[in-house]
Design an enzyme around this catalytic site. Structure first.
Site, PDB file in Angstrom:
ATOM      1  N   SER A 136       6.284  -1.130  11.084  1.00 33.25           N
ATOM      2  CA  SER A 136       5.836  -2.506  11.270  1.00 33.25           C
ATOM      3  C   SER A 136       7.040  -3.419  11.035  1.00 33.25           C
ATOM      4  O   SER A 136       7.680  -3.339   9.991  1.00 33.25           O
ATOM      5  CB  SER A 136       4.724  -2.795  10.259  1.00 33.25           C
ATOM      6  OG  SER A 136       4.345  -4.139  10.319  1.00 33.25           O
ATOM      7  N   LYS A 162       5.413  -1.813  15.722  1.00 30.59           N
ATOM      8  CA  LYS A 162       4.442  -2.925  15.676  1.00 30.59           C
ATOM      9  C   LYS A 162       5.221  -4.190  15.361  1.00 30.59           C
ATOM     10  O   LYS A 162       5.941  -4.252  14.357  1.00 30.59           O
ATOM     11  CB  LYS A 162       3.414  -2.598  14.594  1.00 30.59           C
ATOM     12  CG  LYS A 162       2.619  -3.757  14.030  1.00 30.59           C
ATOM     13  CD  LYS A 162       1.362  -3.214  13.336  1.00 30.59           C
ATOM     14  CE  LYS A 162       0.971  -3.979  12.096  1.00 30.59           C
ATOM     15  NZ  LYS A 162      -0.284  -3.449  11.505  1.00 30.59           N
ATOM     16  N   LYS A 164       5.165  -8.191  14.436  1.00 30.10           N
ATOM     17  CA  LYS A 164       4.336  -9.272  13.913  1.00 30.10           C
ATOM     18  C   LYS A 164       4.534 -10.475  14.832  1.00 30.10           C
ATOM     19  O   LYS A 164       5.684 -10.790  15.203  1.00 30.10           O
ATOM     20  CB  LYS A 164       4.787  -9.634  12.490  1.00 30.10           C
ATOM     21  CG  LYS A 164       4.533  -8.514  11.494  1.00 30.10           C
ATOM     22  CD  LYS A 164       3.057  -8.386  11.251  1.00 30.10           C
ATOM     23  CE  LYS A 164       2.754  -7.363  10.171  1.00 30.10           C
ATOM     24  NZ  LYS A 164       1.327  -7.286   9.864  1.00 30.10           N
ATOM     25  N   ASP A 190       0.736  -7.586  15.992  1.00 32.14           N
ATOM     26  CA  ASP A 190      -0.224  -7.945  14.943  1.00 32.14           C
ATOM     27  C   ASP A 190      -0.054  -9.428  14.630  1.00 32.14           C
ATOM     28  O   ASP A 190       1.030  -9.867  14.245  1.00 32.14           O
ATOM     29  CB  ASP A 190       0.065  -7.105  13.692  1.00 32.14           C
ATOM     30  CG  ASP A 190      -0.926  -7.354  12.572  1.00 32.14           C
ATOM     31  OD1 ASP A 190      -1.875  -8.150  12.756  1.00 32.14           O
ATOM     32  OD2 ASP A 190      -0.761  -6.746  11.489  1.00 32.14           O
ATOM     33  N   GLU A 215      -3.529  -6.754  17.424  1.00 29.68           N
ATOM     34  CA  GLU A 215      -4.287  -6.655  16.185  1.00 29.68           C
ATOM     35  C   GLU A 215      -4.623  -8.034  15.620  1.00 29.68           C
ATOM     36  O   GLU A 215      -3.760  -8.900  15.534  1.00 29.68           O
ATOM     37  CB  GLU A 215      -3.428  -5.862  15.189  1.00 29.68           C
ATOM     38  CG  GLU A 215      -4.145  -5.432  13.946  1.00 29.68           C
ATOM     39  CD  GLU A 215      -3.257  -4.514  13.086  1.00 29.68           C
ATOM     40  OE1 GLU A 215      -2.247  -3.973  13.590  1.00 29.68           O
ATOM     41  OE2 GLU A 215      -3.585  -4.355  11.900  1.00 29.68           O
ATOM     42  N   ASP A 240      -8.510  -5.663  11.853  1.00 31.31           N
ATOM     43  CA  ASP A 240      -8.008  -5.237  10.546  1.00 31.31           C
ATOM     44  C   ASP A 240      -8.730  -6.066   9.477  1.00 31.31           C
ATOM     45  O   ASP A 240      -9.748  -5.652   8.919  1.00 31.31           O
ATOM     46  CB  ASP A 240      -6.476  -5.438  10.525  1.00 31.31           C
ATOM     47  CG  ASP A 240      -5.847  -5.149   9.170  1.00 31.31           C
ATOM     48  OD1 ASP A 240      -6.537  -4.663   8.263  1.00 31.31           O
ATOM     49  OD2 ASP A 240      -4.636  -5.417   8.998  1.00 31.31           O
ATOM     50  N   LYS A 264      -7.728   0.517   6.495  1.00 25.71           N
ATOM     51  CA  LYS A 264      -6.921   0.499   5.265  1.00 25.71           C
ATOM     52  C   LYS A 264      -7.870   0.855   4.135  1.00 25.71           C
ATOM     53  O   LYS A 264      -8.776   0.075   3.826  1.00 25.71           O
ATOM     54  CB  LYS A 264      -6.360  -0.896   5.001  1.00 25.71           C
ATOM     55  CG  LYS A 264      -5.225  -1.279   5.905  1.00 25.71           C
ATOM     56  CD  LYS A 264      -4.650  -2.630   5.500  1.00 25.71           C
ATOM     57  CE  LYS A 264      -3.487  -2.965   6.418  1.00 25.71           C
ATOM     58  NZ  LYS A 264      -3.421  -4.375   6.768  1.00 25.71           N
ATOM     59  N   GLY A 292      -1.370  -0.082   6.660  1.00 23.61           N
ATOM     60  CA  GLY A 292      -0.517   0.001   5.475  1.00 23.61           C
ATOM     61  C   GLY A 292      -0.329  -1.358   4.853  1.00 23.61           C
ATOM     62  O   GLY A 292      -0.508  -2.394   5.513  1.00 23.61           O
TER      63      GLY A 292
HETATM   64  O1  NPG Z   1       4.136  -0.268   6.871  1.00 25.43           O
HETATM   65  O2  NPG Z   1       2.883  -0.460   5.118  1.00 25.43           O
HETATM   66  C1  NPG Z   1       3.374  -0.899   6.160  1.00 25.43           C
HETATM   67  C2  NPG Z   1       3.068  -2.334   6.555  1.00 25.43           C
HETATM   68  C3  NPG Z   1       2.175  -2.476   7.709  1.00 25.43           C
HETATM   69  O3  NPG Z   1       2.262  -4.606   8.714  1.00 25.43           O
HETATM   70  C4  NPG Z   1       1.768  -3.926   7.858  1.00 25.43           C
HETATM   71  N1  NPG Z   1       0.901  -4.381   6.966  1.00 25.43           N
HETATM   72  O4  NPG Z   1      -0.968  -7.116   8.144  1.00 25.43           O
HETATM   73  O5  NPG Z   1      -1.309  -5.006   8.276  1.00 25.43           O
HETATM   74  C5  NPG Z   1      -0.692  -5.963   7.835  1.00 25.43           C
HETATM   75  C6  NPG Z   1       0.475  -5.751   6.890  1.00 25.43           C
HETATM   76  C7  NPG Z   1       0.200  -6.103   5.450  1.00 25.43           C
HETATM   77  C8  NPG Z   1       1.209  -5.994   4.527  1.00 25.43           C
HETATM   78  C9  NPG Z   1      -1.020  -6.520   5.022  1.00 25.43           C
HETATM   79  C10 NPG Z   1       1.002  -6.308   3.189  1.00 25.43           C
HETATM   80  C11 NPG Z   1      -1.232  -6.832   3.664  1.00 25.43           C
HETATM   81  C12 NPG Z   1      -0.241  -6.737   2.762  1.00 25.43           C
END
Ligand code: NPG
Length: 371
Positions: A136, A162, A164, A190, A215, A240, A264, A292
């Site tokens: 990500s 991915k 953002k 996302d 997402e 999500d 998650k 994640g």
């Molecule tokens: O690789 O763990 C990873 C991060 C993946 O982008 C990611 N997580 O919006 O899904 C999300 C984001 C996130 C990070 C959400 C931290 C909440 C806390």
């Protein structure tokens, strides 16, 4: 027999690179870690995905701690649980608060499995297999930095990227990455709830980039807006933040708001609910991937075990430890030659917790005795 105890450690783990999304930027990841020790002295460990503030989840670190202290532990003290099933039963009357419930459930589950020498993968009824994972990529200052980061991650062996996105940082970065790298690159985006239904025409323009999915474009409660976007049958819509429970997942599927669901475990209240959501999605032909939250070793290991279930057909947000941390609280996970990670083989989540690292990163700790 000594009383069961719950230790909560608040860790501050430095990130190797700031992580910026439409919700803000982190340079250090604060993580609440729980150690449950049963009356037999066997401990189980778990991490919460809660943030410092309620920017992403309605719960946050202090609210999770308070919920555990004031709501969950008093209930559990009467009938000290030894299994994840008994925790669920005992706190079943508590509405919401999936992060708090999930943290306790997962720590008790880990103790239960370690007591019986059973790996989480076996408990989940799955078989250990290499998990294809993705990376990500946070929002950088400019396009060149983005292309450098993506290039670096592809060199590291990631098979799916991915990005953002947020208003003002959407079509251009996606176009730049598509143009700079192969059309074969598995790419998804996302938005972390940054758009509104009025942006559907703009978001429709992402269709030309052949994305795996888009997402959570809209606010968590805007299921109808997600359904309207999904009804266009353009880029698959993934939920999500909207899915905090099994009921949320079932509603979303029923009204056509989710072509894909990001599961998650900590967001939905632990691994048992995560499996239920997986099962419902599998039955309805809705693919899932394991999300994640920059997990350190405990969450990363357990998520890899979950991702072995058959409905997890899309690469998970479970990157190598080095993507986020120079030092972790357990052994690192590194990609194999095929860009995959494997769940550890030991009992429970399989992580040998590095107590020195816990010590080094702890900024606050509290112990509760259940007697
Ligand atoms: O690789 O763990 C990873 C991060 C993946 O982008 C990611 N997580 O919006 O899904 C999300 C984001 C996130 C990070 C959400 C931290 C909440 C806390």
């Amino acid at each position: 027999m000594s009383p069961a105890t719950l230790d909560l450690y608040r860790l501050a783990l430095p990130l190797v690179r700031p992580f910026r999304t439409s919700r803000g930027e982190e340079t250090v990841r604060d993580v609440l870690v729980a150690r449950w020790t049963g009356t037999d002295g066997v401990s189980g460990w778990a991490e919460s995905a809660a943030d410092v503030e309620p920017v992403y989840f309605p719960e946050y670190i202090d609210s999770v701690r308070l919920t555990i202290e004031q709501v969950l532990l008093p209930r559990l003290a009467d009938d000290c649980p030894t299994t994840v099933g008994s925790v669920r039963h005992t706190v079943a009357d508590v509405p919401g608060n999936p992060l708090a419930r999930g943290l306790v459930e997962t720590a008790v589950l880990d103790a239960q499995l370690r007591r019986h020498g059973m790996p989480l993968v076996d408990f989940l009824g799955s078989v250990r297999r290499p998990i294809t994972v993705g990376v990500s990529v946070g929002i950088p200052g400019d396009l060149d930095t983005l292309l450098n980061w993506v290039g670096g991650y592809l060199d590291d062996g990631y098979r799916r990227v991915k990005l953002k996105i947020q208003p003002g940082w959407d079509l251009a970065p996606v176009r730049a990455v598509r143009e700079a790298f192969s059309d074969e690159l598995s790419l998804q985006v996302d938005a972390n709830q940054a758009y509104t239904a009025a942006d559907i025409p703009l978001l429709s323009r992402l269709d030309e980039f052949g994305l795996l999915l888009l997402e959570q474009p809209f606010a968590r409660h805007e299921l109808l807006a997600h359904a309207a976007l999904a009804a266009r049958h353009g880029t698959p819509v993934c939920l999500d933040e909207s899915v905090l429970s099994l009921a949320d997942a079932m509603t979303a599927i029923r009204i056509g708001a989710a072509d894909v669901i990001n599961i998650k475990p900590s967001r939905v209240g632990g691994y048992l609910t995560a499996v239920q959501i997986h099962d419902v999605c599998l039955a309805h032909g809705v693919p899932v991937f394991c999300g994640g939250t920059l997990e350190p070793a405990l969450g990363r290991a357990a998520n890899l075990a979950l991702a072995t279930l058959p409905g997890f057909t899309l690469p998970g947000d479970i990157s190598a430890t080095s993507r986020y941390y120079a030092r972790d609280i357990g052994a690192s996970f590194e990609l194999d030659a095929d860009g995959c990670l494997n769940a550890p083989e030991g009992p429970g989540n399989g992580v040998d917790v590095d107590l020195d690292a816990i010590d080094a990163f702890t900024v606050e700790a509290v112990t509760y005795r259940l007697d």
